[in-house]
Design an enzyme around this catalytic site. Sequence first.
Site, PDB file in Angstrom:
ATOM      1  N   ARG A  46       1.360  -1.073   0.292  1.00  0.00           N
ATOM      2  CA  ARG A  46      -0.282  -0.515  -0.151  1.00  0.00           C
ATOM      3  C   ARG A  46       1.137   1.033  -0.035  1.00  0.00           C
ATOM      4  O   ARG A  46       0.784   1.660  -0.339  1.00  0.00           O
ATOM      5  CB  ARG A  46      -0.899   0.031   1.274  1.00  0.00           C
ATOM      6  N   TYR A  98     -15.488  16.106 -16.764  1.00  0.00           N
ATOM      7  CA  TYR A  98     -15.973  14.883 -17.158  1.00  0.00           C
ATOM      8  C   TYR A  98     -17.090  14.505 -15.478  1.00  0.00           C
ATOM      9  O   TYR A  98     -16.564  15.116 -14.727  1.00  0.00           O
ATOM     10  CB  TYR A  98     -14.544  13.956 -16.162  1.00  0.00           C
ATOM     11  N   ASP A 170      -7.043  17.923 -15.214  1.00  0.00           N
ATOM     12  CA  ASP A 170      -6.771  16.596 -16.257  1.00  0.00           C
ATOM     13  C   ASP A 170      -6.626  16.336 -17.382  1.00  0.00           C
ATOM     14  O   ASP A 170      -7.541  17.450 -18.243  1.00  0.00           O
ATOM     15  CB  ASP A 170      -8.216  16.476 -15.791  1.00  0.00           C
ATOM     16  N   LYS A 195      -6.881   5.156 -19.897  1.00  0.00           N
ATOM     17  CA  LYS A 195      -7.605   6.096 -20.969  1.00  0.00           C
ATOM     18  C   LYS A 195      -6.591   5.412 -22.219  1.00  0.00           C
ATOM     19  O   LYS A 195      -6.213   4.517 -22.468  1.00  0.00           O
ATOM     20  CB  LYS A 195      -8.756   7.123 -21.279  1.00  0.00           C
TER      21      LYS A 195
HETATM   22  C1  LIG Z   1     -12.325   8.392 -17.850  1.00  0.00           C
HETATM   23  C2  LIG Z   1     -12.103   9.783 -16.952  1.00  0.00           C
HETATM   24  C3  LIG Z   1     -12.187   9.906 -15.305  1.00  0.00           C
HETATM   25  C4  LIG Z   1     -12.051   9.062 -14.708  1.00  0.00           C
HETATM   26  O1  LIG Z   1     -11.477   7.901 -14.203  1.00  0.00           O
HETATM   27  P1  LIG Z   1     -11.828   6.235 -13.779  1.00  0.00           P
HETATM   28  O2  LIG Z   1     -10.462   5.703 -14.087  1.00  0.00           O
HETATM   29  O3  LIG Z   1     -12.904   6.120 -15.220  1.00  0.00           O
HETATM   30  O4  LIG Z   1     -12.141   6.706 -12.740  1.00  0.00           O
HETATM   31  C5  LIG Z   1     -11.881  11.589 -15.256  1.00  0.00           C
HETATM   32  N1  LIG Z   1     -11.375  12.725 -16.431  1.00  0.00           N
HETATM   33  C6  LIG Z   1     -11.981  12.226 -17.708  1.00  0.00           C
HETATM   34  C7  LIG Z   1     -11.195  13.512 -18.696  1.00  0.00           C
HETATM   35  C8  LIG Z   1     -11.861  10.903 -18.021  1.00  0.00           C
HETATM   36  O5  LIG Z   1     -12.246  10.326 -19.555  1.00  0.00           O
END
Ligand SMILES: *Cc1c(COP(=O)(O)O)cnc(C)c1O
Length: 378
Positions: A46, A98, A170, A195
């Site tokens: 962890r 998001y 982000d 992603k």
């Molecule tokens: C998918 C996504 C998230 C969240 O991520 P997870 O891995 O699904 O928890 C946050 N910001 C953006 C722009 C995303 O496409």
Amino acid sequence: MKFETLAIRAGQDPDPTTGAVITPVYQTSTFLQTSLDKFGAYEYTRSGNPTRAALETALAALEGGTHGLTFASGSAATAAVLHLLKPGDHIIAGRDLYGGTYRLLESVYRPYGIDVTYADTYDLAAFQTAFKATTRMIWIESPTNPLLRICDIAAIAAETKRHNARLVVDNTFLSPYFQRPLALGADIVMHSTTKYIAGHSDIVGGAVITADADAYTGIKFYQNAAGAVPGVWDCWLTLRGLKTLAIRMREHEANALFLAQWLETQPKVTRVYYPGLPSHAQHALAKRQQTGFGAVVTIALDGQYAEVKRFCEKLKLFLLAESLGGVESLVCYPPKMSHAVLSEAERRAQGILPNLVRLSVGIENKLDLQDDLAQALA
Ligand SMILES: *Cc1c(COP(=O)(O)O)cnc(C)c1O
């Protein structure tokens, strides 16, 4: 070293004990200590694990940061960054965030005492009016989701510094291959590694990268205390994906640009939202602050829900599924999928109309993708 080399080598030197060229999966919860007086670099997974550390080092190098941290999901990474805020602090967040980030802000952090204002962060004048004496953090996405508006990161960073706050970007939609927010003045970069970074739609993960040692210490403390760390196999798969990030992004973008240009000529498509098109309202800004335009393309169809449903269900290669950034193309209907947590009124206020469809363009052959879109539009 350049991007492609860093993606393959940063943090990924051959294993010193065996010479294994690929970072091993250190599938262990705990590590032997040889003295009660001096503990080794790793104690308990962890708190830290060598496979995870390799991924964190590689991501920090690619974003131009000094510290990387990875999480069990992008949302866990978001929560850890938001935890730098204390009750009473104010955050300005982009209006078209998001959906899951909006849910965290509204349903977890507002009740915890964080004051939240949403602003059109792609409109600098509107954004500037949102500051308060208690503003400690700005949270933006650029391009935004699903309308692909571009925020001027350097200008927002300058304004944020004047107010002694931190700017978080982000960077999920572009990946560090196409955009490096820290170099533009941002303090913290967050990713859903689910992603483009992992890139194969096979894991869920998140990351935070920064060169701000205090922010790192706070987020690292929270990561270890709250414990939403990624599993070691997921770190290994993410590292494997990362090695080909550059070539994947180049193919993703070439396909997206080809399809966006073609979609603009289609009579049943009333509008194409893609920052790589000269028709995009902020094409010049995208060109200046990004090194590429990414592969998310949003289209408005001539029609309403019935036409959208028919289009989405007729597609064969574009799979109807949540998410984006994998090698396979996906189609998403924001009102029922990525932006389902917003009310109808909130969606309308953001311009997410019922005839919008979001495409995540994969790296299949572009002519096959074009054929698939053509038959679904016919
Ligand atoms: C998918 C996504 C998230 C969240 O991520 P997870 O891995 O699904 O928890 C946050 N910001 C953006 C722009 C995303 O496409």
